[in-house]
Design a protein around this motif. Structure first.
Motif, PDB file in Angstrom:
ATOM      1  N   GLY A 148       0.843  -1.197   0.000  1.00  0.00           N
ATOM      2  CA  GLY A 148       0.000   0.000   0.000  1.00  0.00           C
ATOM      3  C   GLY A 148       0.872   1.238   0.000  1.00  0.00           C
ATOM      4  N   ASN A 149       0.276   2.364  -0.371  1.00  0.00           N
ATOM      5  CA  ASN A 149       1.090   3.569  -0.540  1.00  0.00           C
ATOM      6  C   ASN A 149       0.393   4.798   0.038  1.00  0.00           C
ATOM      7  N   GLY A 150      -0.438   4.570   1.072  1.00  0.00           N
ATOM      8  CA  GLY A 150      -1.189   5.674   1.661  1.00  0.00           C
ATOM      9  C   GLY A 150      -0.663   6.040   3.038  1.00  0.00           C
ATOM     10  N   GLY A 151      -1.581   6.508   3.900  1.00  0.00           N
ATOM     11  CA  GLY A 151      -1.209   7.015   5.213  1.00  0.00           C
ATOM     12  C   GLY A 151      -0.524   5.981   6.088  1.00  0.00           C
ATOM     13  N   ILE A 152      -1.102   4.808   6.208  1.00  0.00           N
ATOM     14  CA  ILE A 152      -0.559   3.832   7.163  1.00  0.00           C
ATOM     15  C   ILE A 152       0.806   3.321   6.697  1.00  0.00           C
ATOM     16  N   VAL A 169       4.860  -0.818  -3.478  1.00  0.00           N
ATOM     17  CA  VAL A 169       3.924   0.240  -3.889  1.00  0.00           C
ATOM     18  C   VAL A 169       3.648   0.123  -5.384  1.00  0.00           C
ATOM     19  N   LYS A 170       2.413   0.437  -5.772  1.00  0.00           N
ATOM     20  CA  LYS A 170       2.134   0.297  -7.206  1.00  0.00           C
ATOM     21  C   LYS A 170       2.497   1.541  -8.001  1.00  0.00           C
ATOM     22  N   ASP A 171       2.887   2.601  -7.302  1.00  0.00           N
ATOM     23  CA  ASP A 171       3.219   3.855  -7.985  1.00  0.00           C
ATOM     24  C   ASP A 171       4.732   3.976  -8.179  1.00  0.00           C
ATOM     25  N   ALA A 176       1.810   8.075  -2.233  1.00  0.00           N
ATOM     26  CA  ALA A 176       1.107   8.672  -3.382  1.00  0.00           C
ATOM     27  C   ALA A 176      -0.289   9.203  -3.048  1.00  0.00           C
ATOM     28  N   THR A 177      -0.936   8.716  -1.980  1.00  0.00           N
ATOM     29  CA  THR A 177      -2.273   9.270  -1.711  1.00  0.00           C
ATOM     30  C   THR A 177      -2.168  10.714  -1.210  1.00  0.00           C
ATOM     31  N   PHE A 178      -1.022  11.094  -0.671  1.00  0.00           N
ATOM     32  CA  PHE A 178      -0.896  12.440  -0.120  1.00  0.00           C
ATOM     33  C   PHE A 178      -0.001  13.366  -0.940  1.00  0.00           C
ATOM     34  N   LYS A 216      -4.595   4.966 -13.495  1.00  0.00           N
ATOM     35  CA  LYS A 216      -5.516   3.873 -13.752  1.00  0.00           C
ATOM     36  C   LYS A 216      -5.525   2.946 -12.536  1.00  0.00           C
ATOM     37  N   GLU A 217      -4.327   3.113 -11.864  1.00  0.00           N
ATOM     38  CA  GLU A 217      -4.317   2.290 -10.652  1.00  0.00           C
ATOM     39  C   GLU A 217      -5.092   3.081  -9.632  1.00  0.00           C
ATOM     40  N   GLN A 218      -5.043   4.714 -10.215  1.00  0.00           N
ATOM     41  CA  GLN A 218      -5.644   5.736  -9.290  1.00  0.00           C
ATOM     42  C   GLN A 218      -6.956   5.166  -8.551  1.00  0.00           C
ATOM     43  N   SER A 289      -1.244  -5.264   5.310  1.00  0.00           N
ATOM     44  CA  SER A 289      -2.012  -4.774   4.170  1.00  0.00           C
ATOM     45  C   SER A 289      -2.554  -3.392   4.519  1.00  0.00           C
ATOM     46  N   ALA A 290      -1.844  -2.367   4.043  1.00  0.00           N
ATOM     47  CA  ALA A 290      -2.268  -0.978   4.313  1.00  0.00           C
ATOM     48  C   ALA A 290      -2.919  -0.469   3.041  1.00  0.00           C
ATOM     49  N   THR A 291      -4.022  -1.100   2.703  1.00  0.00           N
ATOM     50  CA  THR A 291      -4.609  -0.891   1.383  1.00  0.00           C
ATOM     51  C   THR A 291      -5.997  -0.260   1.439  1.00  0.00           C
ATOM     52  N   MET A 346     -12.083  12.501   1.714  1.00  0.00           N
ATOM     53  CA  MET A 346     -11.033  11.539   2.045  1.00  0.00           C
ATOM     54  C   MET A 346     -11.356  11.065   3.448  1.00  0.00           C
ATOM     55  N   ARG A 347     -11.124   9.803   3.722  1.00  0.00           N
ATOM     56  CA  ARG A 347     -11.528   9.293   5.040  1.00  0.00           C
ATOM     57  C   ARG A 347     -10.467   9.646   6.078  1.00  0.00           C
ATOM     58  N   LEU A 348     -10.701  10.791   6.748  1.00  0.00           N
ATOM     59  CA  LEU A 348      -9.739  11.389   7.683  1.00  0.00           C
ATOM     60  C   LEU A 348     -10.467  11.899   8.917  1.00  0.00           C
ATOM     61  N   TRP A 349      -9.696  12.111  10.017  1.00  0.00           N
ATOM     62  CA  TRP A 349     -10.294  12.669  11.240  1.00  0.00           C
ATOM     63  C   TRP A 349     -11.018  13.962  10.983  1.00  0.00           C
ATOM     64  N   VAL A 384      -4.401  18.656   7.874  1.00  0.00           N
ATOM     65  CA  VAL A 384      -3.146  18.961   8.565  1.00  0.00           C
ATOM     66  C   VAL A 384      -2.640  17.658   9.148  1.00  0.00           C
ATOM     67  N   THR A 385      -1.432  17.281   8.840  1.00  0.00           N
ATOM     68  CA  THR A 385      -0.914  16.030   9.376  1.00  0.00           C
ATOM     69  C   THR A 385       0.600  16.118   9.512  1.00  0.00           C
ATOM     70  N   LYS A 386       1.215  15.016   9.864  1.00  0.00           N
ATOM     71  CA  LYS A 386       2.668  14.931   9.918  1.00  0.00           C
ATOM     72  C   LYS A 386       3.070  13.728   9.098  1.00  0.00           C
ATOM     73  N   LEU A 387       4.026  13.888   8.215  1.00  0.00           N
ATOM     74  CA  LEU A 387       4.535  12.736   7.480  1.00  0.00           C
ATOM     75  C   LEU A 387       6.052  12.761   7.602  1.00  0.00           C
ATOM     76  N   PHE A 388       6.633  11.645   7.948  1.00  0.00           N
ATOM     77  CA  PHE A 388       8.081  11.508   8.093  1.00  0.00           C
ATOM     78  C   PHE A 388       8.653  12.608   8.991  1.00  0.00           C
TER      79      PHE A 388
HETATM   80  N1  LIG Z   1      -1.389  11.024   8.351  1.00  0.00           N
HETATM   81  C1  LIG Z   1      -2.609  10.709   7.938  1.00  0.00           C
HETATM   82  O1  LIG Z   1      -3.391  11.573   7.588  1.00  0.00           O
HETATM   83  C2  LIG Z   1      -3.013   9.291   7.931  1.00  0.00           C
HETATM   84  C3  LIG Z   1      -4.261   8.934   7.453  1.00  0.00           C
HETATM   85  N2  LIG Z   1      -4.655   7.634   7.484  1.00  0.00           N
HETATM   86  C4  LIG Z   1      -6.005   7.311   6.992  1.00  0.00           C
HETATM   87  O2  LIG Z   1      -6.372   6.034   7.483  1.00  0.00           O
HETATM   88  C5  LIG Z   1      -7.064   5.304   6.512  1.00  0.00           C
HETATM   89  C6  LIG Z   1      -6.384   3.958   6.248  1.00  0.00           C
HETATM   90  O3  LIG Z   1      -5.052   4.165   5.748  1.00  0.00           O
HETATM   91  P1  LIG Z   1      -4.464   3.298   4.532  1.00  0.00           P
HETATM   92  O4  LIG Z   1      -4.824   1.868   4.698  1.00  0.00           O
HETATM   93  O5  LIG Z   1      -3.049   3.678   4.387  1.00  0.00           O
HETATM   94  O6  LIG Z   1      -5.361   3.772   3.294  1.00  0.00           O
HETATM   95  P2  LIG Z   1      -5.111   4.848   2.133  1.00  0.00           P
HETATM   96  O7  LIG Z   1      -6.415   4.975   1.461  1.00  0.00           O
HETATM   97  O8  LIG Z   1      -4.420   6.042   2.655  1.00  0.00           O
HETATM   98  O9  LIG Z   1      -4.079   4.122   1.150  1.00  0.00           O
HETATM   99  C7  LIG Z   1      -4.317   2.870   0.574  1.00  0.00           C
HETATM  100  C8  LIG Z   1      -3.201   2.598  -0.404  1.00  0.00           C
HETATM  101  O10 LIG Z   1      -3.218   1.229  -0.785  1.00  0.00           O
HETATM  102  C9  LIG Z   1      -3.229   1.151  -2.228  1.00  0.00           C
HETATM  103  N3  LIG Z   1      -3.926  -0.082  -2.575  1.00  0.00           N
HETATM  104  C10 LIG Z   1      -5.249  -0.328  -2.518  1.00  0.00           C
HETATM  105  N4  LIG Z   1      -5.495  -1.619  -2.880  1.00  0.00           N
HETATM  106  C11 LIG Z   1      -4.276  -2.170  -3.175  1.00  0.00           C
HETATM  107  C12 LIG Z   1      -3.855  -3.466  -3.589  1.00  0.00           C
HETATM  108  N5  LIG Z   1      -4.726  -4.456  -3.761  1.00  0.00           N
HETATM  109  N6  LIG Z   1      -2.531  -3.678  -3.811  1.00  0.00           N
HETATM  110  C13 LIG Z   1      -1.634  -2.674  -3.628  1.00  0.00           C
HETATM  111  N7  LIG Z   1      -1.970  -1.432  -3.212  1.00  0.00           N
HETATM  112  C14 LIG Z   1      -3.277  -1.184  -2.983  1.00  0.00           C
HETATM  113  C15 LIG Z   1      -3.929   2.433  -2.654  1.00  0.00           C
HETATM  114  O11 LIG Z   1      -3.628   2.732  -3.985  1.00  0.00           O
HETATM  115  P3  LIG Z   1      -4.722   3.510  -4.877  1.00  0.00           P
HETATM  116  O12 LIG Z   1      -5.003   4.781  -4.156  1.00  0.00           O
HETATM  117  O13 LIG Z   1      -4.023   3.675  -6.178  1.00  0.00           O
HETATM  118  O14 LIG Z   1      -5.911   2.594  -4.907  1.00  0.00           O
HETATM  119  C16 LIG Z   1      -3.295   3.417  -1.681  1.00  0.00           C
HETATM  120  O15 LIG Z   1      -1.993   3.743  -2.073  1.00  0.00           O
HETATM  121  C17 LIG Z   1      -7.133   6.168   5.285  1.00  0.00           C
HETATM  122  O16 LIG Z   1      -8.370   6.820   5.291  1.00  0.00           O
HETATM  123  C18 LIG Z   1      -6.011   7.165   5.500  1.00  0.00           C
HETATM  124  O17 LIG Z   1      -6.263   8.418   4.877  1.00  0.00           O
HETATM  125  C19 LIG Z   1      -3.848   6.662   7.955  1.00  0.00           C
HETATM  126  C20 LIG Z   1      -2.606   6.948   8.453  1.00  0.00           C
HETATM  127  C21 LIG Z   1      -2.087   8.300   8.493  1.00  0.00           C
END
Ligand SMILES: NC(=O)C1=CN([C@@H]2O[C@H](COP(=O)(O)OP(=O)(O)OC[C@H]3O[C@@H](n4cnc5c(N)ncnc54)[C@H](OP(=O)(O)O)[C@@H]3O)[C@@H](O)[C@H]2O)C=CC1
Ligand SMILES: Cc1cc2nc3c(=O)[nH]c(=O)nc-3n(C[C@H](O)[C@H](O)[C@H](O)COP(=O)(O)OP(=O)(O)OC[C@H]3O[C@@H](n4cnc5c(N)ncnc54)[C@H](O)[C@@H]3O)c2cc1C
Length: 473
Positions: A148-152, A169-171, A176-178, A216-218, A289-291, A346-349, A384-388
């Motif tokens: 996964g490539n998002g927040g977690i 990561v697929k990107d 990439a989500t942020f 497209k993976e978007q 699985s942070a997906t 976006m699913r956020l606090w 507003v968040t903190k990354l790295f």
């Molecule tokens: N600092 C912050 O603000 C933080 C926020 N969060 C929030 O918590 C929630 C959960 O976090 P998280 O699980 O990271 O979710 P996110 O939605 O942030 O990220 C999910 C990631 O997984 C990718 N993905 C989805 N399905 C697959 C797959 N089958 N194989 C590979 N990659 C895949 C997505 O790509 P694609 O987008 O291309 O589908 C995306 O990069 C989210 O709402 C997130 O915003 C969590 C931690 C910190």
């Protein structure tokens, strides 16, 4: 013996608690009942404005019994809604009559699975229990795969200690989500350089014509989602031996092609597929699985609730569902109204809080036949968040979301200090990424909302010698 209340709110996360609190303010004499399956609830505290509409805040955990005197509580699980007769039934058989109901039941990790290995080797992170499971598995692990490539994933990849991290990561860049590729590089350089060398910052400004590549993976008792800096409150150490600087190995443009249990039962054999068609094998103890998130609504209803494509309960701008007197807010819902130009979900606090409060105000108004308008916070996306370790502010269409190919980006970057990106369309600011202590949040907020034509200022808009706050006073 049934219980009665005027307002019933289900869910003890930020959305549910914000909804119940705003009901208690708007209708102080009404009976508000908060039903939640976990005895720990989350609420917002230390709310600090970062700009006019942008706030940062802490998330506080408290025992449900300590909620204010105006809010009654019940620890149980919603099982069935009878919307025609306005009552719900819980798992233990308690019936609650209500006039207005708000569903704030959050989400659960959307786990990757292609039906191969033991599911116990694929875990998601959501609540304290899930982190304890991660901790237990880590204690005996040498190799962990984060998918996964998002927040977690972004939080975890650099926080796990004494374990080899394989980050898939697929990107073509991380987080990439942020953020965009430039900011991702800024973070990676900072991770490898900060504290190892005293780098004197060099500032560069670049204007690029941006052709967006349209992507497209978007019977568990889950608690609410974790709070900020959750990873700092747990020891997340593995068993690969002590090492001061073990950086994650990142596999870009990759996916899990297949996986199976190792013959000795010690872990998983993974086959990764890369974008160029090549395959790569590796082994790991388990997969995080942070997906993403799946909205949670395991209850039944006499009138079927309408769901959106992403599985969320569809709500309109007043947070009403399709079922009479039933509202929804937070991660469980999907905003199905026509959004304002600068806002998206976006699913956020932040949004859980805003939606919960909006649902509370909306229910209170409906109960008194009053009209309320949608809150101004839904005019502009802000996070507003903190990354790295860096403060990050995201505003508007910060990654050019839905702007097609018709926008420019202007970037100012000072290595290890700040990264500022403006997304401009027809000379107007449509979004911004502000990393570091930039003090630009309020100015950007105004520029986006006012739609001022910035073309006359050219690249000076990000010239470090010009104080743009003064410029636009
Ligand atoms: N600092 C912050 O603000 C933080 C926020 N969060 C929030 O918590 C929630 C959960 O976090 P998280 O699980 O990271 O979710 P996110 O939605 O942030 O990220 C999910 C990631 O997984 C990718 N993905 C989805 N399905 C697959 C797959 N089958 N194989 C590979 N990659 C895949 C997505 O790509 P694609 O987008 O291309 O589908 C995306 O990069 C989210 O709402 C997130 O915003 C969590 C931690 C910190
Ligand atoms: C690890 C992690 C880190 C995060 N970091 C950030 C961050 O830094 N910044 C940010 O903005 N967002 C972050 N998020 C996202 C944020 O936590 C969520 O968007 C937000 O908490 C959602 O709140 P909610 O109230 O809608 O849902 P939840 O917090 O999931 O609460 C749902 C509540 O409903 C209860 N419930 C569910 N079903 C029932 C039922 N049938 N009956 C009774 N009760 C029920 C649950 O027990 C829970 O109390 C993070 C998420 C995770 C998982």
């Amino acid at each position: 013996m049934p219980r009665n209340c005027e307002f019933l709110v289900v869910g003890g996360g930020i959305a549910g608690v914000s909804c119940a609190e705003s009901l208690a303010i708007c209708r102080p004499t009404a009976s508000v009942l908060l039903l939640t399956e976990s005895s720990i609830v989350k609420s917002v505290t230390n709310l600090v404005p970062v700009a006019r509409y942008l706030h940062k805040f802490d998330v506080r955990e408290q025992d449900v019994s300590k909620m204010g005197a105006t809010i009654e509580t019940l620890v149980d699980q919603l099982e069935h809604i009878n919307s025609r007769e306005h009552w719900i039934r819980t798992r233990t058989g308690v019936v609650v009559n209500y006039l207005y109901l708000c569903l704030c039941t959050g989400g659960a990790p959307k786990l990757f699975s292609s039906g191969g290995a033991k599911e116990s080797r694929i875990i998601g992170i959501r609540d304290t229990d899930s982190v304890l499971e991660l901790q237990r598995k880590l204690a005996a692990a040498k190799d962990v795969l984060i998918l996964g490539n998002g927040g977690i994933a972004s939080e975890l990849a650099y926080e796990l200690k004494d374990v080899n991290v394989h980050w898939v990561v697929k990107d073509a860049h991380i987080s990439a989500t942020f953020v965009d590729p430039g900011a991702a590089e800024f973070f990676q350089l900072a991770r490898s350089e900060v504290n190892t060398k005293d780098s004197s910052p060099e500032t560069a400004i670049k204007r690029m014509r941006y052709g967006e590549v349209l992507s497209k993976e978007q019977n568990n008792k889950h608690g609410a989602a974790l709070g900020p800096d959750w990873h700092r409150t747990f020891d997340l150490s593995g068993a690969a031996g002590k090492s001061d600087k073990r950086l994650p190995k990142i596999y870009y443009k990759s996916h899990i092609d297949s996986y199976k249990e190792l013959s000795d039962g010690s872990g998983l054999a993974i086959q990764l597929g890369h974008e160029d068609g090549s395959l790569e094998k590796l082994t790991c103890d388990f997969i995080v699985s942070a997906t993403g998130v799946l909205p949670r609504h395991e209850y039944t209803s006499d009138c079927p609730l309408k769901f959106s494509e992403d599985g969320g309960i569809s709500v309109d701008e007043m947070m009403r569902t399709n079922v009479e007197d039933v509202y929804a807010a937070g991660d469980v819902c999907t905003a199905s109204w026509a959004p304002a130009t600068h806002w998206f979900q976006m699913r956020l606090w932040t949004q859980a809080r805003q939606m919960g409060s909006m649902a509370g105000r909306s229910m209170a108004a409906a109960s008194e036949d009053e009209i309320v308008y949608q809150d101004f916070c839904f005019e502009l996306f802000g996070h507003v968040t903190k990354l790295f370790g860096y403060p990050v502010v995201l505003l508007g269409r910060f990654n050019g979301q839905d702007l097609g190919r018709d926008y420019e980006i202007l970037v100012r970057c000072t290595r290890n200090k700040e990264y500022i990106k403006f997304v401009l369309q027809n000379g107007r600011l449509r979004g911004a990424i502000l990393i570091g202590d930039t003090d630009l949040a309020e100015t950007c907020e105004n520029l986006i909302l006012n739609g001022i034509d910035l073309q006359p200022y050219g690249d000076d808009i990000l010239n470090p010698d010009i104080d743009i706050e003064d410029y636009f006073d």
